[in-house]
Design a protein around this motif. Structure first.
Motif, PDB file in Angstrom:
ATOM      1  N   ALA A  73       2.946   3.294 -31.120  1.00 30.57           N
ATOM      2  CA  ALA A  73       3.103   4.631 -32.002  1.00 30.57           C
ATOM      3  C   ALA A  73       2.734   5.624 -31.067  1.00 30.57           C
ATOM      4  CB  ALA A  73       2.382   4.621 -33.309  1.00 30.57           C
TER       5      ALA A  73
ATOM      6  N   VAL B  48       5.109   0.042 -33.606  1.00 32.66           N
ATOM      7  CA  VAL B  48       6.196   0.367 -34.661  1.00 32.66           C
ATOM      8  C   VAL B  48       7.464  -0.740 -34.111  1.00 32.66           C
ATOM      9  CG1 VAL B  48       5.488   2.612 -34.731  1.00 32.66           C
ATOM     10  CG2 VAL B  48       7.233   2.008 -33.051  1.00 32.66           C
ATOM     11  N   GLN B  49       8.245  -0.615 -35.269  1.00 33.71           N
ATOM     12  CA  GLN B  49       9.041  -1.712 -35.109  1.00 33.71           C
ATOM     13  C   GLN B  49      10.368  -1.753 -34.050  1.00 33.71           C
ATOM     14  OE1 GLN B  49      12.641  -2.464 -36.869  1.00 33.71           O
ATOM     15  NE2 GLN B  49      11.844  -4.741 -36.765  1.00 33.71           N
TER      16      GLN B  49
ATOM     17  N   VAL C 106       5.328  -6.124 -38.023  1.00 32.44           N
ATOM     18  CA  VAL C 106       5.866  -4.783 -37.373  1.00 32.44           C
ATOM     19  C   VAL C 106       6.852  -5.000 -36.150  1.00 32.44           C
ATOM     20  CG1 VAL C 106       5.279  -2.711 -36.149  1.00 32.44           C
ATOM     21  CG2 VAL C 106       4.064  -3.250 -38.309  1.00 32.44           C
TER      22      VAL C 106
ATOM     23  N   ARG D 257      -1.397   9.299 -38.071  1.00 32.79           N
ATOM     24  CA  ARG D 257      -0.299   9.481 -38.999  1.00 32.79           C
ATOM     25  C   ARG D 257      -0.421   9.215 -40.365  1.00 32.79           C
ATOM     26  NH1 ARG D 257       1.002   5.092 -36.256  1.00 32.79           N
ATOM     27  NH2 ARG D 257       2.533   4.397 -37.533  1.00 32.79           N
TER      28      ARG D 257
ATOM     29  N   SER E 131       3.944   1.327 -40.457  1.00 31.24           N
ATOM     30  CA  SER E 131       3.341   0.526 -39.457  1.00 31.24           C
ATOM     31  C   SER E 131       2.094   1.437 -38.714  1.00 31.24           C
ATOM     32  CB  SER E 131       4.374   0.840 -38.361  1.00 31.24           C
ATOM     33  OG  SER E 131       5.695   0.408 -38.790  1.00 31.24           O
TER      34      SER E 131
ATOM     35  N   GLU F 190       7.234   4.852 -40.787  1.00 31.86           N
ATOM     36  CA  GLU F 190       6.534   4.506 -39.622  1.00 31.86           C
ATOM     37  C   GLU F 190       5.890   6.121 -39.257  1.00 31.86           C
ATOM     38  OE1 GLU F 190       7.763   1.105 -37.150  1.00 31.86           O
ATOM     39  OE2 GLU F 190       9.276   2.331 -36.970  1.00 31.86           O
TER      40      GLU F 190
ATOM     41  N   ASN G 228       6.644   8.310 -37.040  1.00 34.04           N
ATOM     42  CA  ASN G 228       6.302   8.337 -35.629  1.00 34.04           C
ATOM     43  C   ASN G 228       7.025   9.337 -34.773  1.00 34.04           C
ATOM     44  OD1 ASN G 228       5.186   7.134 -32.907  1.00 34.04           O
ATOM     45  ND2 ASN G 228       7.196   5.877 -32.970  1.00 34.04           N
TER      46      ASN G 228
ATOM     47  N   LYS H 224      -2.622   5.126 -36.070  1.00 33.54           N
ATOM     48  CA  LYS H 224      -2.332   4.995 -37.515  1.00 33.54           C
ATOM     49  C   LYS H 224      -3.225   5.991 -38.320  1.00 33.54           C
ATOM     50  CE  LYS H 224      -4.384   0.872 -37.138  1.00 33.54           C
ATOM     51  NZ  LYS H 224      -4.766  -0.622 -37.477  1.00 33.54           N
TER      52      LYS H 224
END
Length: 408
Positions: free
Chosen positions: A53, A47-48, A80, A60, A43, A14, A16, A57
């Motif tokens: 996040a 996020v999970q 996710v 990241r 992700s 992730e 994150n 994306k």
């Protein structure tokens, strides 16, 4: 002369945000797997644990590529924000579908790969002892999660009692409770259920090192320059740039959207949770305050946060049933790659068992297909629009469609 490609190792991430612990994991992954190339399935804007996040994306993805990841592909947002089993199944399924990944590496608190694999096997096969212990625990009034944990522990204790060289001596401490151990078990379970013959490796996540949670907390409470100890320089610079642009995301930033939808939409969260949501929604202006009031022993914070995102993004259990009945994720969306790994991306595009998305035209092809994949991808673009609205990033309807993939 025909080029023979070395298979890649896959990681589920992730980032994150990406921190020094991730850098060490990737270094160790190359070392223990013997693979030079790493493909990360990541992700997207959510996020999970049921949060946005910290940054989008694309930023990241840059962090990942600058840290040595060769290709980054996206986990579709419905998977996710679903439970860990959905998340794991989608992640390893996408890596397998590339047809260039023949190994999986993940971090774990225990570092005991045999115990993790055995736990995954029990969950996938559900032997009679597991089912019987699960039934007894449920009859005692335990939650499903607690009952499942008790059943798994009973089976693993029996296995370790009659141990042999191929299993393990005892259940490692925290195997069934630590977050990375639990996800690792889900990955192994998913590999068995999907029938994917990957080599499996784990690196030991040592206590005391940086964690994404701790890094986020410090980022929100301290000057970014104070975080050099935990973040590689390029990741820190990307985070600082996002902050300067006002594009750092928190769950509370979605509070107005959430309260509006809670009052104007019908939804079913199961176990009457939607009634508890509606009863308390008028008392709080921020999601964080609302969740503190709603949280109980029965409803964990992570579960509640996922439920909140389900409402905000318009993703229901019925949607997940629809996606699952149609085979799960139906495409591989590439977010970025390293220039020196262009040949690997080309090989993946030729060999993959799912369509590979690297440009807007490929997105349009899927959107016009009328399939479950079209619905899933449309939801991804919609989630991107919602994320941008809250973080203030410019862009119109489905503007993510025009985003070029990141090449470093």
């Amino acid at each position: 002369m025909k080029v023979i490609f070395m298979q890649a190792v896959g990681v589920v991430v992730e980032f994150n945000p990406l921190h020094n612990g991730h850098i060490e994991h990737m270094r160790e992954t190359r070392e223990i797997s013997g693979r030079e190339k790493i493909i990360a399935v990541m992700s997207g804007n959510f996020v999970q644990r049921g949060e946005p996040a910290i940054c989008d994306k694309w930023r990241r993805t840059k962090m990942a590529l600058l840290s040595g990841v060769d290709i980054v592909i996206e986990i579709p947002v419905p998977y996710v924000i679903a439970g860990a089993d959905y998340f794991a199944r989608a992640s390893v399924g996408l890596l397998a579908a590339t047809d260039v990944v023949d190994a999986l590496s993940f971090g774990s608190e225990s570092g005991d790969i045999q115990a993790i694999k055995e736990a995954g096997r029990v969950l996938a096969e559900e032997p009679p002892m597991y089912k019987e212990t699960l039934r007894k625990s449920l009859r005692k009034g335990q939650s499903f999660a607690a009952a499942r944990g008790a059943a798994l522990e009973t089976c693993l204790s029996e296995i370790s009692h009659f141990r042999c060289a191929k299993t393990f001596a005892k259940i490692p401490e925290g195997l069934l409770t630590k977050p990375n151990n639990c996800l690792a078990i889900e990955y192994c379970k998913a590999l068995r259920l999907l029938g994917v013959p990957m080599a499996i490796y784990t690196t030991h996540r040592k206590s005391g090192g940086p964690s994404a949670t701790k890094t986020r907390r410090e980022f929100f409470s301290a000057e970014p320059n104070d975080m050099n100890e935990h973040l590689p320089a390029h990741a820190l610079e990307i985070l600082k740039e996002a902050r300067e642009c006002g594009e750092i995301a928190t769950l509370d930033g979605f509070s107005d959207i959430f309260r509006y939808l809670l009052c104007t939409r019908d939804f079913n969260l199961g176990e009457g949770l939607e009634n508890r949501f509606r009863k308390l929604c008028g008392n709080f202006s921020k999601i964080s305050e609302f969740l503190t009031a709603v949280k109980t022993k029965r409803y964990t914070l992570t579960r509640l946060q996922r439920a909140v995102l389900g409402i905000i993004l318009g993703i229901s259990t019925a949607d997940m049933d629809f996606y699952e009945s149609n085979g799960g994720p139906g495409y591989i969306r590439v977010l970025g790659f390293r220039k020196e790994s262009a040949d690997l991306l080309g090989e993946m595009t030729k060999k993959a068992t799912l369509p590979v998305i690297t440009h807007g035209a490929a997105i349009d092809t899927i959107l016009l297909s009328g399939t479950a994949s079209a619905k899933m991808l449309a939801k991804e673009l919609e989630a991107g629009d919602i994320y941008r609205c809250v973080t203030g990033h410019p862009g119109g309807y489905r503007s993510e469609r025009a985003n070029g993939i990141i090449v470093m």
